[in-house]
Design an enzyme around this catalytic site. Structure first.
Site, PDB file in Angstrom:
ATOM      1  N   ASN A  74      83.874   4.789 136.266  1.00 12.40           N
ATOM      2  CA  ASN A  74      83.316   3.940 135.195  1.00 12.40           C
ATOM      3  C   ASN A  74      84.433   3.331 134.358  1.00 12.40           C
ATOM      4  O   ASN A  74      84.341   2.176 133.938  1.00 12.40           O
ATOM      5  CB  ASN A  74      82.347   4.740 134.321  1.00 12.40           C
ATOM      6  CG  ASN A  74      80.971   4.809 134.948  1.00 12.40           C
ATOM      7  OD1 ASN A  74      80.246   3.822 134.960  1.00 12.40           O
ATOM      8  ND2 ASN A  74      80.631   5.957 135.493  1.00 12.40           N
ATOM      9  N   ILE A  91      79.998  17.985 124.954  1.00 13.59           N
ATOM     10  CA  ILE A  91      79.040  17.582 123.922  1.00 13.59           C
ATOM     11  C   ILE A  91      79.771  17.558 122.581  1.00 13.59           C
ATOM     12  O   ILE A  91      80.579  18.450 122.283  1.00 13.59           O
ATOM     13  CB  ILE A  91      77.832  18.546 123.910  1.00 13.59           C
ATOM     14  CG1 ILE A  91      76.997  18.284 125.164  1.00 13.59           C
ATOM     15  CG2 ILE A  91      76.986  18.357 122.644  1.00 13.59           C
ATOM     16  CD1 ILE A  91      75.889  19.255 125.395  1.00 13.59           C
ATOM     17  N   HIS A 151      74.833   7.471 131.019  1.00 15.17           N
ATOM     18  CA  HIS A 151      74.167   8.644 131.600  1.00 15.17           C
ATOM     19  C   HIS A 151      73.467   8.217 132.892  1.00 15.17           C
ATOM     20  O   HIS A 151      72.775   7.192 132.908  1.00 15.17           O
ATOM     21  CB  HIS A 151      73.158   9.237 130.610  1.00 15.17           C
ATOM     22  CG  HIS A 151      72.510  10.467 131.144  1.00 15.17           C
ATOM     23  ND1 HIS A 151      73.162  11.689 131.171  1.00 15.17           N
ATOM     24  CD2 HIS A 151      71.304  10.655 131.742  1.00 15.17           C
ATOM     25  CE1 HIS A 151      72.363  12.582 131.748  1.00 15.17           C
ATOM     26  NE2 HIS A 151      71.242  11.983 132.102  1.00 15.17           N
ATOM     27  N   GLU A 158      75.506   1.814 136.819  1.00 12.52           N
ATOM     28  CA  GLU A 158      76.527   2.234 135.839  1.00 12.52           C
ATOM     29  C   GLU A 158      77.691   1.259 135.712  1.00 12.52           C
ATOM     30  O   GLU A 158      78.090   0.892 134.606  1.00 12.52           O
ATOM     31  CB  GLU A 158      77.086   3.617 136.210  1.00 12.52           C
ATOM     32  CG  GLU A 158      76.063   4.718 136.123  1.00 12.52           C
ATOM     33  CD  GLU A 158      76.687   6.085 136.351  1.00 12.52           C
ATOM     34  OE1 GLU A 158      77.645   6.429 135.668  1.00 12.52           O
ATOM     35  OE2 GLU A 158      76.202   6.815 137.248  1.00 12.52           O
TER      36      GLU A 158
END
Ligand code: GAR
Length: 206
Positions: free
Chosen positions: A16, A99, A116, A187
């Site tokens: 990505n 996280i 995501h 993505e």
């Protein structure tokens, strides 16, 4: 006007990140510039991708000798300092497998975006990351999945949705095959487009 300064946070392969770099090279990222890539994993191949593109890299490590809650706080303090020192205005989570606490996300309201690999609110939240997301989609038997780019707040995968794209699930798909299709069809298109979209908003506010 000055372009929005972007940091991309990664943990692994960085495909990505590569999509954003390629978009930037092609002139698509008109309102922003990736000036820093941060990894929490020193072996992440994404670091090599950044170096090859001439982008500064930093590794921020979590101190495993500390108890989990303290470890998170320490990590986020160091991350915050790294981002502030570089004058970052927008954070892009691109396969960043960590996280972030509310104390961190509150400092960056609508200034952190994440990709995501499912259509949120399906197959998301704590424990759903990477291949696990595609395994869960196949186990449930859904016929359509996809990807979501959203703002990041204190709720894992819970921030406001920016872009979403559906991807077909085909007979005989394995998690790996499905992951590749979701990346290629969704993505790698959505994340660069969202990087430009949010960079433009930030530029307009300066
Ligand atoms: C991507 O599929 C990304 O959506 C996912 O991990 C992969 C990273 O690949 N992220 C999450 O699951 C976050 N919850 P990459 O390193 O090649 O970009």
């Amino acid at each position: 006007m000055l372009k929005t300064k972007i940091a991309v946070l990664i943990s692994g392969g960085g495909t990505n990140l590569q999509a954003i770099i390629d978009f930037q090279k092609a002139g698509g990222l008109k309102s922003g510039e990736v000036v820093l890539v941060v990894s929490d994993n020193p072996d992440a191949y994404g670091l090599t991708r950044a170096e090859n593109a001439g982008i500064e890299t930093k590794v921020v490590l979590a101190d495993k000798s500390l108890p989990v809650s303290e470890r998170r706080v320490k990590f986020e303090e160091e991350l915050q300092k790294t981002l502030e020192d570089a004058g970052i205005e927008l954070i892009i989570l691109a396969g960043f497998m960590r996280i972030l606490n509310k104390s961190f996300t509150d400092k960056w309201p609508e200034r952190i975006i994440n990709v995501h690999p499912s259509l949120i609110p399906s197959f998301c939240g704590e424990g759903f990351y990477g291949l696990k997301v595609h395994e869960a989609a196949l186990a449930y038997g859904v016929k359509v999945t996809g990807a979501t780019v959203h703002f990041v707040n204190e709720v894992p995968d819970g921030g406001r949705i920016i872009f979403q794209k559906a991807v077909e699930i085909k007979e005989g798909d394995t998690p790996e095959v499905l992951q590749k299709r979701v990346m290629e069809e969704a993505e790698w298109k959505l994340l660069p487009a969202a990087a430009e979209h949010v960079s433009k908003i930030i530029m307009g506010e300066k």
